[in-house]
Scaffold this active site. Sequence first.
Site, PDB file in Angstrom:
ATOM      1  N   HIS A   1      -5.458  -0.912  19.738  1.00 28.92           N
ATOM      2  CA  HIS A   1      -6.662  -1.659  19.365  1.00 28.92           C
ATOM      3  C   HIS A   1      -6.309  -3.118  19.057  1.00 28.92           C
ATOM      4  CE1 HIS A   1      -8.292   2.405  17.776  1.00 28.92           C
ATOM      5  NE2 HIS A   1      -8.870   2.150  18.931  1.00 28.92           N
TER       6      HIS A   1
ATOM      7  N   LYS B   1     -22.531  11.610  12.288  1.00 26.11           N
ATOM      8  CA  LYS B   1     -21.115  11.968  12.175  1.00 26.11           C
ATOM      9  C   LYS B   1     -20.569  11.724  10.770  1.00 26.11           C
ATOM     10  CE  LYS B   1     -19.775  11.346  17.017  1.00 26.11           C
ATOM     11  NZ  LYS B   1     -18.823  10.716  17.948  1.00 26.11           N
TER      12      LYS B   1
ATOM     13  N   ARG C   1      -6.687   2.391  28.795  1.00 28.83           N
ATOM     14  CA  ARG C   1      -5.295   2.847  28.758  1.00 28.83           C
ATOM     15  C   ARG C   1      -4.873   3.518  30.053  1.00 28.83           C
ATOM     16  NH1 ARG C   1      -6.308   6.514  23.622  1.00 28.83           N
ATOM     17  NH2 ARG C   1      -8.078   6.903  25.006  1.00 28.83           N
TER      18      ARG C   1
ATOM     19  N   SER D   1      -6.392   7.127  18.251  1.00 30.28           N
ATOM     20  CA  SER D   1      -6.574   7.458  16.832  1.00 30.28           C
ATOM     21  C   SER D   1      -6.388   8.943  16.602  1.00 30.28           C
ATOM     22  CB  SER D   1      -7.965   7.009  16.365  1.00 30.28           C
ATOM     23  OG  SER D   1      -8.081   5.594  16.441  1.00 30.28           O
TER      24      SER D   1
END
Length: 372
Positions: A17, A41, A94, A130
């Site tokens: 990030h 969430k 990525r 993450s």
Amino acid sequence: MNAAIFPLTGDPMHYGHMEILRGASRVSNKVYLALGINPEKEGKHLFTEEERIQLAKNAVECLGLKNVEVETFSGWLADYAKQKNVNLLVRGARNEKDLKYETMAAEYHAKHGIETILIPTYGNISMISSTKLKEEVRQGKLMHEYTTPKIKQALEEKLLGISIVGVTGMMGSGKSTFCREITAYASRHGVKMQHIDCDALAHSLYCSENPVYPEIYNEIKSCFGEEVCAGNSINRKALSKKALASNENRIKLMQILSKPFRTEVEKQLANAKGIVLLDAAYLDMMLPWVNYNAIIVKCNEQERKKRVLARDKISEEAFDRISSYLLSPEKFRELIEKEQKDKCNGIYYEVDSGNTKNEEVLEWLKKSFRTY
């Protein structure tokens, strides 16, 4: 370009990030690091909204970026972009899967008059996410190569229930005695604390029952010769004498042991709870492991010399030579203060081994690691 938005969940941020954020700051005068808040969430993230904000600010501080502002948004990203009067998004990719997803998202946002720049990530950080970061920390893995010290520490506190602090000092300073005494004192006062003795852990690698022993034995034999071996065993006394004969030899031995030693430390961390004291003579080489948190145990030089000569039965010449491999308290303080400033994290405390007040040390640790 005037302004851009880098949207992400940030639970938590990692070096992937941060590379994207660095790239965004180069192409835009202003970057909004926008953390998405989804009420549906709530409670599913590891970190709270406020914690994610603080950790994101730490990442920005570590990068030294002055044109980045951390914000939160809820609802549609396109609506947030219009609210900020920004028509440029910055995203990362990525791999091929990311590229496909981001291309589809870019097409959607283009219909709303918002352009997207994709910044690829390379090397080791292209493999991290993450989710992966959290999975590895749960297993006790040291993940300093992938995120900031503050975020690494926050992950360890959340997922493992530990806060790591390194303890060091010149040989004979009494650092191991200090660790044993403060750990026992903490236990008597209801504070969980664990002492990891790096010398003892390294010596365990010389045990023939250790699965990595055959490989270590062969490497040591190849590097230092037959004289440090006794049959299929390692003669620790002979190895110590040869390895400490020069700084070059010392570094060679540390390189042989580095990978299996790290694995052993990670095993200990996976099963630890509370404040973890990592007791290491060469803590200067392990500062990322302890998140730049350190205690140095000092001792009167004459007393220290008297202890070592009596304990180790070595000559004064050997004492002086081995001492030269270690950072003096003054040099260590200079190093740790610089590193803490650069890495935006860390605590530091000095202890006099002849006048240690356990109650003061424990209170300082509890204040420093508020989890406890």
